[in-house]
Design a protein around this motif. Structure first.
Motif, mmCIF file in Angstrom:
data_model
loop_
_atom_site.group_PDB
_atom_site.id
_atom_site.type_symbol
_atom_site.label_atom_id
_atom_site.label_comp_id
_atom_site.label_asym_id
_atom_site.label_seq_id
_atom_site.Cartn_x
_atom_site.Cartn_y
_atom_site.Cartn_z
ATOM 1 N N LEU A 161 42.971 39.891 48.712
ATOM 2 C CA LEU A 161 43.415 39.361 47.423
ATOM 3 C C LEU A 161 42.528 38.216 46.944
ATOM 4 O O LEU A 161 42.186 37.312 47.704
ATOM 5 C CB LEU A 161 44.861 38.869 47.550
ATOM 6 C CG LEU A 161 45.539 38.408 46.251
ATOM 7 C CD1 LEU A 161 45.733 39.581 45.298
ATOM 8 C CD2 LEU A 161 46.880 37.749 46.566
ATOM 9 N N ASN A 162 42.170 38.255 45.652
ATOM 10 C CA ASN A 162 41.389 37.199 45.005
ATOM 11 C C ASN A 162 42.063 36.843 43.683
ATOM 12 O O ASN A 162 42.458 37.736 42.921
ATOM 13 C CB ASN A 162 39.962 37.665 44.727
ATOM 14 C CG ASN A 162 39.176 37.924 45.992
ATOM 15 O OD1 ASN A 162 38.431 37.076 46.464
ATOM 16 N ND2 ASN A 162 39.340 39.125 46.569
ATOM 17 N N ILE A 163 42.175 35.553 43.411
ATOM 18 C CA ILE A 163 42.860 35.090 42.202
ATOM 19 C C ILE A 163 41.863 34.429 41.260
ATOM 20 O O ILE A 163 41.113 33.527 41.656
ATOM 21 C CB ILE A 163 43.994 34.111 42.556
ATOM 22 C CG1 ILE A 163 45.087 34.845 43.345
ATOM 23 C CG2 ILE A 163 44.581 33.480 41.289
ATOM 24 C CD1 ILE A 163 46.186 33.944 43.862
ATOM 25 N N ILE A 164 41.854 34.904 40.014
ATOM 26 C CA ILE A 164 41.028 34.300 38.968
ATOM 27 C C ILE A 164 41.943 33.733 37.885
ATOM 28 O O ILE A 164 42.859 34.416 37.412
ATOM 29 C CB ILE A 164 40.052 35.315 38.345
ATOM 30 C CG1 ILE A 164 38.913 35.624 39.324
ATOM 31 C CG2 ILE A 164 39.474 34.794 37.031
ATOM 32 C CD1 ILE A 164 37.845 36.560 38.771
ATOM 33 N N ARG A 165 41.671 32.493 37.516
ATOM 34 C CA ARG A 165 42.319 31.867 36.361
ATOM 35 C C ARG A 165 41.243 31.624 35.314
ATOM 36 O O ARG A 165 40.183 31.085 35.617
ATOM 37 C CB ARG A 165 43.014 30.561 36.759
ATOM 38 C CG ARG A 165 44.254 30.787 37.617
ATOM 39 C CD ARG A 165 44.917 29.470 38.003
ATOM 40 N NE ARG A 165 46.223 29.671 38.605
ATOM 41 C CZ ARG A 165 46.427 29.907 39.897
ATOM 42 N NH1 ARG A 165 45.385 29.965 40.718
ATOM 43 N NH2 ARG A 165 47.650 30.087 40.366
ATOM 44 N N HIS A 166 41.553 32.004 34.085
ATOM 45 C CA HIS A 166 40.529 32.076 33.040
ATOM 46 C C HIS A 166 41.123 31.549 31.736
ATOM 47 O O HIS A 166 42.247 31.926 31.368
ATOM 48 C CB HIS A 166 40.110 33.545 32.914
ATOM 49 C CG HIS A 166 39.170 33.867 31.815
ATOM 50 N ND1 HIS A 166 38.115 33.061 31.453
ATOM 51 C CD2 HIS A 166 39.117 34.945 30.980
ATOM 52 C CE1 HIS A 166 37.460 33.629 30.467
ATOM 53 N NE2 HIS A 166 38.049 34.762 30.155
ATOM 54 N N THR A 167 40.409 30.653 31.042
ATOM 55 C CA THR A 167 40.912 30.101 29.782
ATOM 56 C C THR A 167 39.796 30.037 28.742
ATOM 57 O O THR A 167 38.617 29.946 29.078
ATOM 58 C CB THR A 167 41.480 28.679 29.959
ATOM 59 O OG1 THR A 167 40.413 27.790 30.324
ATOM 60 C CG2 THR A 167 42.554 28.628 31.032
ATOM 61 N N TYR A 168 40.189 30.067 27.481
ATOM 62 C CA TYR A 168 39.281 29.814 26.360
ATOM 63 C C TYR A 168 40.099 29.764 25.078
ATOM 64 O O TYR A 168 41.302 30.059 25.069
ATOM 65 C CB TYR A 168 38.174 30.873 26.255
ATOM 66 C CG TYR A 168 38.654 32.301 26.110
ATOM 67 C CD1 TYR A 168 38.724 32.928 24.876
ATOM 68 C CD2 TYR A 168 39.027 33.039 27.234
ATOM 69 C CE1 TYR A 168 39.151 34.244 24.755
ATOM 70 C CE2 TYR A 168 39.453 34.350 27.125
ATOM 71 C CZ TYR A 168 39.513 34.948 25.886
ATOM 72 O OH TYR A 168 39.941 36.242 25.765
#
Length: 361
Positions: A161-168
């Motif tokens: 499992l890998n977690i990505i948090r992404h914003t813009y």
């Protein structure tokens, strides 16, 4: 070749507003693998929040699963260029109407680069083929440009499992027909190894007292949505070669947000949200739900019209009027949701509404 690139961009932007009608600033998009991969999207929570009718604040939570040994993969984000009543030239090397782009993988912040690309064939054997911007002969500024952007970064996926948090953020578009509209590409998520999102949640927060529609491009009916707050829906029937060409679901939100959930989500269409500029506000046949359309309302010519305007903030909150004329008028408006428990209180209105109330006393 220039015509081919333009054709590709127009195909990717089916809801584009042209220059004499308004402006398309940007659209949201999925993170995508630049090369073939067996990494899958187990979960995505996509939150879109409209801020003051000016921009969309995007927050994305991803859970990716890597079934094999740790690997490093180039991950991209395609940001299509603005068109219409805009300035399309890059700003500080980036998309001119997109900001605050961040990516975090497994709690580590990642650096990213921005490439300018000519068409959808920029991916060459897992690498991004960028144009030489200085010597590029296509349009590089003005209302239309002949390139788009790929934000990209190197992501080291551990096994499992890998977690990505992404914003813009990106600017809200608009036109003479739409008070606002915004888009988000959902279908590119199928480029990951499982060709779907196993567990998908979409949260749209357009603010209180808003009426807006969502094209039925990736869902069938209202039963697939939940209103987290107070609101109601109605179906919108589209017709070919008309202003509203596609079937849509219209939301009247008094308070709260709307939520779409789907297991094994294989999006065959993308998100298009729009709020139509209200018709009938000049002769008081209709009053808009949204604060942001109050400026379209004509000056009142009668005492009754002044009463309508003075009481508009209370109608938005569902006040059940005792005056028969006011009661009849507001009950005929599509967005009105009566609330027997609501008691009008000027002191609890927003500062802008207090000024509005005082203006029409």
């Amino acid at each position: 070749m220039k015509n081919l690139a333009l054709l590709i961009l127009l195909m990717l932007l089916p809801n584009l507003i042209l220059a004499n009608d308004g402006a398309f600033f940007a659209k949201g998009n999925q993170l995508i693998p630049i090369s073939e991969t067996d990494i899958s999207v187990k979960k995505e929570i996509l939150t879109l929040k409209k801020i003051k009718n000016q921009y969309i604040e995007v927050t994305v939570y991803y859970e990716f699963f890597n079934p094999k040994e740790a690997k490093t993969l180039t991950v991209g984000f395609e940001a299509f260029s603005p068109q219409g009543d805009v300035e399309g030239a890059p700003k500080n090397g980036k998309h001119p109407y997109m900001s605050d782009f961040t990516v975090e993988l497994n709690q580590a912040k990642l650096n990213y680069k921005v490439a300018y690309v000519f068409d959808s064939l920029y991916n060459k054997s897992g690498k991004i083929k960028a144009i030489d911007f200085k010597n590029f002969e296509g349009n590089k500024s003005g209302n239309y440009v002949d390139f788009f952007y790929v934000y990209h970064f190197e992501a080291h996926f551990k096994k499992g499992l890998n977690i990505i948090r992404h914003t813009y953020k990106y600017d809200v578009s608009g036109s003479i027909d739409y008070n606002y509209d915004f888009e988000y590409a959902l279908s590119p998520a199928k480029r990951w190894g499982n060709n779907q999102i196993d567990d998908f949640t979409l949260i749209i927060d357009n603010g209180d007292f808003e009426t807006f529609s969502i094209n039925k491009s990736f869902f069938k009916d209202a039963s697939e949505w939940k209103i987290d707050g107070v609101g109601k829906t109605e179906n919108v029937k589209g017709a070919p070669n008309s202003f509203i060409e596609r079937d849509a679901l219209k939301f009247h939100i008094q308070k709260g947000k709307v939520i779409f959930k789907k297991i094994n989500f294989k999006p065959n269409g993308d998100l298009f949200v729009y709020a139509v500029n209200s018709i009938g506000v000049q002769d008081f046949a209709y009053l808009p739900h949204s604060y942001y359309q109050s400026g379209n309302i004509a000056e009142p010519k009668t005492e009754f019209q002044k009463k309508l305007l003075k009481n508009l903030p209370f109608a938005r909150r569902g006040y059940i009027f005792q005056n028969p004329e006011l009661k009849s008028y507001y009950e005929d408006l599509d967005w009105y949701i009566p609330d027997p428990k609501y008691i009008p209180n000027v002191n609890l209105l927003t500062p802008e509404e207090k000024k509005w109330y005082e203006k029409w006393k």
